[in-house]
Scaffold this motif. Structure first.
Motif, mmCIF file in Angstrom:
data_model
loop_
_atom_site.group_PDB
_atom_site.id
_atom_site.type_symbol
_atom_site.label_atom_id
_atom_site.label_comp_id
_atom_site.label_asym_id
_atom_site.label_seq_id
_atom_site.Cartn_x
_atom_site.Cartn_y
_atom_site.Cartn_z
ATOM 1 N N PRO A 1 3.034 9.071 10.671
ATOM 2 C CA PRO A 1 1.675 8.559 10.930
ATOM 3 C C PRO A 1 1.484 7.125 10.459
ATOM 4 C CG PRO A 1 1.662 10.229 9.192
ATOM 5 C CD PRO A 1 3.008 10.274 9.828
ATOM 6 N N LEU A 2 2.177 6.727 9.374
ATOM 7 C CA LEU A 2 2.069 5.340 8.907
ATOM 8 C C LEU A 2 2.644 4.370 9.936
ATOM 9 C CD1 LEU A 2 2.925 5.477 5.080
ATOM 10 C CD2 LEU A 2 0.734 4.933 6.143
ATOM 11 N N ALA A 3 3.711 4.777 10.613
ATOM 12 C CA ALA A 3 4.288 3.926 11.653
ATOM 13 C C ALA A 3 3.291 3.725 12.798
ATOM 14 C CB ALA A 3 5.581 4.547 12.183
ATOM 15 N N MET B 1 3.824 1.190 4.798
ATOM 16 C CA MET B 1 4.149 0.415 5.988
ATOM 17 C C MET B 1 4.983 -0.795 5.589
ATOM 18 S SD MET B 1 0.418 0.733 7.894
ATOM 19 C CE MET B 1 -0.521 0.759 6.346
ATOM 20 N N THR B 2 5.578 -1.454 6.572
ATOM 21 C CA THR B 2 6.430 -2.605 6.268
ATOM 22 C C THR B 2 5.755 -3.938 6.581
ATOM 23 O OG1 THR B 2 7.482 -2.672 8.455
ATOM 24 C CG2 THR B 2 8.442 -1.191 6.807
ATOM 25 N N GLY B 3 5.064 -4.018 7.705
ATOM 26 C CA GLY B 3 4.387 -5.264 8.067
ATOM 27 C C GLY B 3 5.286 -6.307 8.702
ATOM 28 N N THR B 4 6.587 -6.026 8.804
ATOM 29 C CA THR B 4 7.507 -7.038 9.319
ATOM 30 C C THR B 4 7.510 -7.132 10.840
ATOM 31 O OG1 THR B 4 9.293 -5.393 9.196
ATOM 32 C CG2 THR B 4 9.049 -6.899 7.334
ATOM 33 N N GLY B 5 6.919 -6.156 11.512
ATOM 34 C CA GLY B 5 6.901 -6.183 12.966
ATOM 35 C C GLY B 5 6.198 -7.399 13.535
ATOM 36 N N LEU B 6 5.106 -7.808 12.908
ATOM 37 C CA LEU B 6 4.348 -8.971 13.383
ATOM 38 C C LEU B 6 5.205 -10.224 13.353
ATOM 39 C CD1 LEU B 6 1.664 -10.284 14.257
ATOM 40 C CD2 LEU B 6 1.125 -10.545 11.826
ATOM 41 N N ALA B 7 5.844 -10.492 12.225
ATOM 42 C CA ALA B 7 6.685 -11.683 12.103
ATOM 43 C C ALA B 7 7.873 -11.618 13.046
ATOM 44 C CB ALA B 7 7.160 -11.832 10.655
ATOM 45 N N ALA B 8 8.451 -10.427 13.205
ATOM 46 C CA ALA B 8 9.603 -10.284 14.091
ATOM 47 C C ALA B 8 9.234 -10.604 15.533
ATOM 48 C CB ALA B 8 10.165 -8.864 13.993
ATOM 49 N N LEU C 1 0.843 -1.192 0.000
ATOM 50 C CA LEU C 1 0.000 0.000 0.000
ATOM 51 C C LEU C 1 0.876 1.238 0.000
ATOM 52 C CD1 LEU C 1 -2.582 -1.123 2.697
ATOM 53 C CD2 LEU C 1 -2.766 -1.326 0.222
ATOM 54 N N LYS C 2 0.907 1.938 -1.135
ATOM 55 C CA LYS C 2 1.752 3.123 -1.263
ATOM 56 C C LYS C 2 0.948 4.390 -0.999
ATOM 57 C CE LYS C 2 2.541 0.888 -4.726
ATOM 58 N NZ LYS C 2 2.140 -0.452 -5.186
ATOM 59 N N ILE C 3 1.468 5.220 -0.114
ATOM 60 C CA ILE C 3 0.810 6.477 0.226
ATOM 61 C C ILE C 3 1.641 7.623 -0.340
ATOM 62 C CG2 ILE C 3 -0.096 7.904 2.080
ATOM 63 C CD1 ILE C 3 -1.352 5.110 1.862
ATOM 64 N N ALA D 1 5.846 -0.087 15.624
ATOM 65 C CA ALA D 1 5.960 1.273 15.092
ATOM 66 C C ALA D 1 7.420 1.709 14.980
ATOM 67 C CB ALA D 1 5.185 2.243 15.982
ATOM 68 N N SER D 2 8.224 1.365 15.974
ATOM 69 C CA SER D 2 9.637 1.742 15.954
ATOM 70 C C SER D 2 10.387 1.015 14.847
ATOM 71 C CB SER D 2 10.277 1.434 17.312
ATOM 72 O OG SER D 2 9.666 2.178 18.343
ATOM 73 N N GLY D 3 10.048 -0.259 14.622
ATOM 74 C CA GLY D 3 10.684 -1.000 13.542
ATOM 75 C C GLY D 3 10.374 -0.393 12.189
ATOM 76 N N ASP D 4 9.154 0.070 12.021
ATOM 77 C CA ASP D 4 8.765 0.744 10.778
ATOM 78 C C ASP D 4 9.600 2.004 10.574
ATOM 79 O OD1 ASP D 4 7.156 3.019 9.444
ATOM 80 O OD2 ASP D 4 6.047 1.248 8.807
ATOM 81 N N LEU D 5 9.717 2.823 11.610
ATOM 82 C CA LEU D 5 10.472 4.068 11.490
ATOM 83 C C LEU D 5 11.956 3.811 11.219
ATOM 84 C CD1 LEU D 5 8.909 6.257 14.328
ATOM 85 C CD2 LEU D 5 8.671 6.562 11.855
ATOM 86 N N LEU D 6 12.521 2.798 11.862
ATOM 87 C CA LEU D 6 13.931 2.490 11.653
ATOM 88 C C LEU D 6 14.182 2.066 10.214
ATOM 89 C CD1 LEU D 6 16.336 0.128 11.628
ATOM 90 C CD2 LEU D 6 16.726 2.303 12.805
ATOM 91 N N THR D 7 13.228 1.340 9.629
ATOM 92 C CA THR D 7 13.376 0.914 8.246
ATOM 93 C C THR D 7 13.598 2.104 7.326
ATOM 94 O OG1 THR D 7 12.046 -1.090 8.520
ATOM 95 C CG2 THR D 7 12.182 -0.177 6.301
ATOM 96 N N TYR D 8 12.813 3.149 7.521
ATOM 97 C CA TYR D 8 12.896 4.293 6.630
ATOM 98 C C TYR D 8 14.047 5.235 6.971
ATOM 99 C CZ TYR D 8 8.986 2.242 4.565
ATOM 100 O OH TYR D 8 8.213 1.324 3.920
#
Length: 250
Positions: A217-219, A99-106, A87-89, A175-182
């Motif tokens: 906000p996406l995070a 968003m990344t979505g990897t937080g759940l799996a991690a 989903l591109k914003i 949320a923090s994992g998402d922000l670190l990715t970017y």
């Protein structure tokens, strides 16, 4: 847990994912696009991913052999990464965030297993959606499926030791994992294209500024989504969560 509950859980996630897909998006992707990085950078980032991928293959083999009941959680985690990161914003200057979505799996399986799910998703997105690229696969994998999950896992474990409630802990970690990715993606681009008047640091600040208005906000949204998914799993897949030592670890 009986099969009816599993089917209800799958149906719930499918409907939720379908709703997410109706959101408007842009044809441009936040993943670093094909051919955008110098060859040496592509090779270096790819090499940095190899140890995590190697351990991930071993862990996945163990899961499939010893914890088959957890396969449904693994499949849901992979599907979550694929859909939510597609989903591109629109962001400023014609770029996009997502968003990344990897937080759940991690949180459920750790960094190494997440790296395998992440690279599979990135390959499919590059081939089917023109989202990212094959030459930049290593850089995108390291930022989204390695670095972000590392922060998520570290914060989640720290939160458990500090007795933070599960929902707050999941939110903060995801949320923090998402922000670190970017943040890392911005530095990857800065290393490849340093500013003439400030070098890598100035270039990184410019890239961070481009994505911050939408990525922050996406995070927050990704953190909330991850909490909701965990809550659903607690209700409909508690046995599977216990099998991977998630429930007992709280």
């Amino acid at each position: 847990m009986n099969h009816n509950k599993i089917e209800k859980a799958i149906l719930f996630l499918s409907v939720a994912f379908a709703a997410f897909l109706t959101l408007p998006g842009s044809a441009h992707a936040m993943h670093i696009m094909e051919g955008y990085l110098p060859l040496t950078h592509c090779i270096a980032w790819g090499a940095a991913c190899l140890p995590f991928l190697a351990v991930g293959v071993i862990q996945l083999k163990r899961i499939t052999e010893e914890k088959k009941s957890a396969l449904i959680l693994l499949a849901m985690s992979g599907a979550f990464i694929f859909v939510i990161s597609s989903l591109k914003i629109p962001s400023v200057t014609g770029s996009c965030s997502h968003m990344t979505g990897t937080g759940l799996a991690a949180i459920l399986f750790g960094v190494a297993t997440t790296s395998i799910l992440g690279i599979i998703v990135l390959i499919f997105q590059a081939i089917l959606l023109a989202h990212g690229g094959l030459t930049t696969l290593g850089a995108n994998t390291f930022s989204m499926a390695v670095a972000g999950p590392i922060i998520t896992c570290l914060l989640f474990k720290a939160g458990k030791k500090m007795n933070i409630s599960l929902r707050k802990n999941v939110f903060i970690a995801a949320a923090s994992g998402d922000l670190l990715t970017y943040c890392l993606t911005s530095f990857q681009l800065a290393f490849a294209f340093p500013s003439e008047s400030g070098g890598v640091a100035a270039s990184a600040m410019k890239f961070l500024g481009v994505f911050a208005p939408t990525q922050i906000p996406l995070a927050v949204v990704e953190g909330l989504f991850t909490v909701i998914i965990i809550m659903g799993m607690e209700s409909y897949a508690s046995r599977e969560l216990t099998d991977i030592s998630f429930m007992g670890a709280k």
